[in-house]
Design an enzyme around this catalytic site. Structure first.
Site, PDB file in Angstrom:
ATOM      1  N   ARG A  23       0.894  -1.585  -0.321  1.00  0.00           N
ATOM      2  CA  ARG A  23      -0.235  -0.493   0.076  1.00  0.00           C
ATOM      3  C   ARG A  23       0.598   1.209  -0.317  1.00  0.00           C
ATOM      4  O   ARG A  23       1.767   0.950   0.274  1.00  0.00           O
ATOM      5  CB  ARG A  23      -0.853   0.416   1.248  1.00  0.00           C
ATOM      6  CG  ARG A  23      -0.219  -0.332   2.580  1.00  0.00           C
ATOM      7  CD  ARG A  23      -1.471  -0.083   3.521  1.00  0.00           C
ATOM      8  NE  ARG A  23      -0.816  -0.018   4.689  1.00  0.00           N
ATOM      9  CZ  ARG A  23      -1.586  -1.713   5.420  1.00  0.00           C
ATOM     10  NH1 ARG A  23      -2.789  -1.099   5.974  1.00  0.00           N
ATOM     11  NH2 ARG A  23      -0.884  -1.566   6.732  1.00  0.00           N
ATOM     12  N   GLU A  74      -3.014   5.853   3.725  1.00  0.00           N
ATOM     13  CA  GLU A  74      -2.721   4.830   2.779  1.00  0.00           C
ATOM     14  C   GLU A  74      -3.636   5.370   2.451  1.00  0.00           C
ATOM     15  O   GLU A  74      -5.419   4.529   2.603  1.00  0.00           O
ATOM     16  CB  GLU A  74      -2.116   3.489   3.594  1.00  0.00           C
ATOM     17  CG  GLU A  74      -1.790   3.444   4.985  1.00  0.00           C
ATOM     18  CD  GLU A  74      -1.333   2.801   6.076  1.00  0.00           C
ATOM     19  OE1 GLU A  74      -0.525   1.659   6.274  1.00  0.00           O
ATOM     20  OE2 GLU A  74      -2.693   2.342   6.305  1.00  0.00           O
ATOM     21  N   ARG A 109     -13.259  -6.882   8.324  1.00  0.00           N
ATOM     22  CA  ARG A 109     -13.119  -8.034   7.943  1.00  0.00           C
ATOM     23  C   ARG A 109     -11.415  -8.414   8.338  1.00  0.00           C
ATOM     24  O   ARG A 109     -10.645  -9.546   7.369  1.00  0.00           O
ATOM     25  CB  ARG A 109     -12.141  -6.939   6.602  1.00  0.00           C
ATOM     26  CG  ARG A 109     -11.095  -6.009   5.918  1.00  0.00           C
ATOM     27  CD  ARG A 109      -9.770  -6.499   6.071  1.00  0.00           C
ATOM     28  NE  ARG A 109      -8.976  -5.851   5.245  1.00  0.00           N
ATOM     29  CZ  ARG A 109      -8.110  -4.795   5.950  1.00  0.00           C
ATOM     30  NH1 ARG A 109      -8.349  -5.425   6.989  1.00  0.00           N
ATOM     31  NH2 ARG A 109      -7.180  -4.371   5.013  1.00  0.00           N
ATOM     32  N   GLY A 134      -1.696  -5.961  15.702  1.00  0.00           N
ATOM     33  CA  GLY A 134      -1.658  -4.302  15.623  1.00  0.00           C
ATOM     34  C   GLY A 134      -0.232  -3.369  15.290  1.00  0.00           C
ATOM     35  O   GLY A 134      -0.063  -2.247  14.909  1.00  0.00           O
ATOM     36  N   GLY A 135       0.532  -4.371  14.945  1.00  0.00           N
ATOM     37  CA  GLY A 135       2.299  -4.168  14.738  1.00  0.00           C
ATOM     38  C   GLY A 135       1.742  -4.127  13.544  1.00  0.00           C
ATOM     39  O   GLY A 135       1.773  -5.121  12.135  1.00  0.00           O
ATOM     40  N   ASP A 136       1.597  -2.640  12.280  1.00  0.00           N
ATOM     41  CA  ASP A 136       0.701  -2.610  11.059  1.00  0.00           C
ATOM     42  C   ASP A 136       1.526  -1.527  10.272  1.00  0.00           C
ATOM     43  O   ASP A 136       1.104  -1.061   9.689  1.00  0.00           O
ATOM     44  CB  ASP A 136      -0.053  -2.876  11.135  1.00  0.00           C
ATOM     45  CG  ASP A 136      -1.120  -1.750  11.409  1.00  0.00           C
ATOM     46  OD1 ASP A 136      -0.741  -0.428  12.303  1.00  0.00           O
ATOM     47  OD2 ASP A 136      -2.539  -1.362  11.500  1.00  0.00           O
TER      48      ASP A 136
HETATM   49  P1  NAD Z   1      -8.293   1.677  19.302  1.00  0.00           P
HETATM   50  O1  NAD Z   1      -7.172   2.706  20.041  1.00  0.00           O
HETATM   51  O2  NAD Z   1      -9.110   1.596  19.847  1.00  0.00           O
HETATM   52  O3  NAD Z   1      -7.153   0.879  20.342  1.00  0.00           O
HETATM   53  C1  NAD Z   1      -6.107   0.471  20.919  1.00  0.00           C
HETATM   54  C2  NAD Z   1      -6.305  -0.874  22.687  1.00  0.00           C
HETATM   55  O4  NAD Z   1      -4.912  -0.484  22.681  1.00  0.00           O
HETATM   56  C3  NAD Z   1      -6.739   0.638  23.306  1.00  0.00           C
HETATM   57  O5  NAD Z   1      -8.099   0.350  24.455  1.00  0.00           O
HETATM   58  C4  NAD Z   1      -5.492   0.909  24.461  1.00  0.00           C
HETATM   59  O6  NAD Z   1      -5.690   1.378  25.141  1.00  0.00           O
HETATM   60  C5  NAD Z   1      -4.771  -0.483  24.063  1.00  0.00           C
HETATM   61  N1  NAD Z   1      -3.208  -0.848  24.548  1.00  0.00           N
HETATM   62  C6  NAD Z   1      -2.213   0.321  24.124  1.00  0.00           C
HETATM   63  N2  NAD Z   1      -1.168   0.039  24.266  1.00  0.00           N
HETATM   64  C7  NAD Z   1      -1.497  -0.853  25.211  1.00  0.00           C
HETATM   65  C8  NAD Z   1      -1.092  -2.314  25.254  1.00  0.00           C
HETATM   66  N3  NAD Z   1       0.948  -1.794  25.883  1.00  0.00           N
HETATM   67  N4  NAD Z   1      -1.207  -3.335  26.402  1.00  0.00           N
HETATM   68  C9  NAD Z   1      -2.187  -3.346  26.357  1.00  0.00           C
HETATM   69  N5  NAD Z   1      -2.919  -2.861  25.295  1.00  0.00           N
HETATM   70  C10 NAD Z   1      -2.222  -1.425  25.356  1.00  0.00           C
HETATM   71  O7  NAD Z   1      -7.892   1.598  18.005  1.00  0.00           O
HETATM   72  P2  NAD Z   1      -8.467   0.275  17.456  1.00  0.00           P
HETATM   73  O8  NAD Z   1      -8.874   0.174  16.468  1.00  0.00           O
HETATM   74  O9  NAD Z   1      -8.945  -1.336  18.066  1.00  0.00           O
HETATM   75  O10 NAD Z   1      -7.023  -1.139  16.219  1.00  0.00           O
HETATM   76  C11 NAD Z   1      -6.273  -1.082  16.961  1.00  0.00           C
HETATM   77  C12 NAD Z   1      -4.611  -1.651  16.003  1.00  0.00           C
HETATM   78  O11 NAD Z   1      -5.054  -2.898  15.698  1.00  0.00           O
HETATM   79  C13 NAD Z   1      -4.064  -0.408  15.774  1.00  0.00           C
HETATM   80  O12 NAD Z   1      -2.565  -0.671  15.988  1.00  0.00           O
HETATM   81  C14 NAD Z   1      -4.545  -0.738  14.294  1.00  0.00           C
HETATM   82  O13 NAD Z   1      -3.539   0.058  13.232  1.00  0.00           O
HETATM   83  C15 NAD Z   1      -4.659  -2.042  14.345  1.00  0.00           C
HETATM   84  N6  NAD Z   1      -5.162  -2.713  13.026  1.00  0.00           N
HETATM   85  C16 NAD Z   1      -4.589  -2.897  12.292  1.00  0.00           C
HETATM   86  C17 NAD Z   1      -4.960  -4.001  11.165  1.00  0.00           C
HETATM   87  C18 NAD Z   1      -5.085  -5.271   9.990  1.00  0.00           C
HETATM   88  O14 NAD Z   1      -5.603  -5.457   9.542  1.00  0.00           O
HETATM   89  N7  NAD Z   1      -4.098  -6.078  10.930  1.00  0.00           N
HETATM   90  C19 NAD Z   1      -6.692  -3.562  10.665  1.00  0.00           C
HETATM   91  C20 NAD Z   1      -7.282  -2.513  11.956  1.00  0.00           C
HETATM   92  C21 NAD Z   1      -6.343  -2.120  12.565  1.00  0.00           C
END
Ligand code: NAD
Length: 349
Positions: free
Chosen positions: A51, A62, A118, A231-233
């Protein structure tokens, strides 16, 4: 759906929510997983590119395009971990599906909710071929916007019915427990990641931070578990200690993108990984033994969004939950665009 070509079906947030409820959330996740799996199995048919990311201090924006030669799709998505402090979402998105033959859009849709669906459907699809047989307990580290979707997809596709939740913000875990109360899970809120992973056969990490974080350390990861790392993305944004990666069989969506954005940015470019489509198409094994640690290093790939838009477009035939957008200027005489503009003046005055 009969429609004029210049009028584009538009699924706004309200209609997306109505559509998900009309189909049923878990049925939607299963249907979506089915379409994603079908598209992953014909992986070579797609145009693929990592992307296009525009990074800033606090986030990333993105564009995610792909095409199978008949349809073209793209998603606009952002990732801004600081947003929640101001009452805004970390991730928002919208997307478009188009006809390759004419180049005309066929669908414009909200994709903030659709991305959560998705992502969860893809995670569960991966876990079906990677998680230990009979896994019923999942730890979810990070209980933000994505968490409940992950839980429901794992229940619908794998039968996971026990959750161990941990978030640095206890209010987030409480919110997740409240939201999932009617769904029949056994839910435990834990005091630490270490506590949450105890007894879990699947560990989902779905935290948000724009930095290298170590959510899971090597000592927390016992043999035989499946890690669903969501979350690592982004470059510079990871969740797992590198030692875990060296002990795991690693599965990714599209390796050229994941090497930039995923957990494996911590490894050399030569480190072997398997693309999930190879497993789904029967070209590579998934889990090989009960003691193997498997890792789905998810970053989210354009084909998943393409599949999601395709699933929504097809669902609108039965559930017409959309409005129509007059999106394309379309003069009766195709070359008389200016004439159309001139003729419109009196009616606008
Ligand atoms: P969000 O901000 O709604 O939720 C993240 C949560 O993580 C928060 O509640 C926060 O308090 C918690 N958090 C932060 N650091 C922490 C830690 N050290 N230990 C425990 N909890 C912790 O975000 P979201 O929309 O739920 O997205 C989460 C992650 O997933 C983001 O990084 C996002 O970019 C990623 N994501 C990836 C994909 C994918 O396809 N892989 C798709 C969507 C989102």
């Amino acid at each position: 759906m009969n429609r004029r070509l210049n009028v584009v079906p538009f699924v706004d947030v309200d209609n997306m929510m109505k559509l998900v409820h009309a189909i049923g959330i878990e049925r939607f996740l299963v249907g979506l997983a089915h379409v994603i799996e079908a598209d992953f199995r014909r992986w070579p048919a797609f145009d693929k590119t990592a992307r296009v990311a525009s990074h800033s201090v606090d986030g990333v924006i993105e564009l995610m395009p792909t095409s199978d030669g008949t349809l073209y799709g793209f998603k606009y998505v952002n990732g801004h971990p600081k947003n929640t402090r101001d009452g805004l979402q970390t991730v928002t998105a919208f997307g478009v599906l188009c006809d390759v033959l004419t180049g005309y859009p066929l669908l414009l849709s909200e994709m903030t909710i659709l991305t959560a669906l998705r992502t969860a459907a893809t995670s569960a699809l991966a876990a079906r071929v990677l998680a230990p047989a009979g896994a019923r307990t999942m730890a979810i580290i990070g209980n933000g916007a994505q968490a409940e979707f992950q839980a429901l997809a794992f229940r619908a596709l794998l039968g996971v019915d026990r959750l161990r939740l941990y978030d640095v913000d206890p209010a987030a875990s409480e919110k997740t427990r409240r939201n999932l109360a009617g769904f029949g899970f056994g839910i435990t809120i834990c005091d630490s990641t270490q506590d949450a992973v105890m007894g879990a056969q699947i560990v989902t990490t779905v935290t948000a931070d724009k930095q290298y974080a170590t959510i899971l350390t090597d000592n927390m990861v016992g043999s035989g578990i499946h890690i669903n790392a969501i979350g690592g993305d982004c470059p510079g944004k990871t969740e797992l200690h590198a030692d875990i990666l060296h002990r795991s069989a690693i599965f990714v969506e599209y390796a050229p993108q994941t090497r930039i954005e995923g957990e494996i940015q911590q490894l050399t470019l030569e480190h072997p990984v398997t693309e999930l489509w190879e497993v789904l198409a029967g070209q590579a094994p998934g889990r090989r033994s009960a003691s193997q640690i498997t890792l789905f290093d998810s970053v989210g790939f354009a084909i998943e969004d393409f599949s999601a838009l395709r699933y929504v477009r097809d669902s609108l035939v039965r559930y017409p939950m959309f409005s129509e957008l007059d999106l394309l200027a379309d003069p009766d005489e195709p070359r008389d665009l200016f004439g159309m503009l001139l003729r419109a003046e009196p009616s606008l005055a």
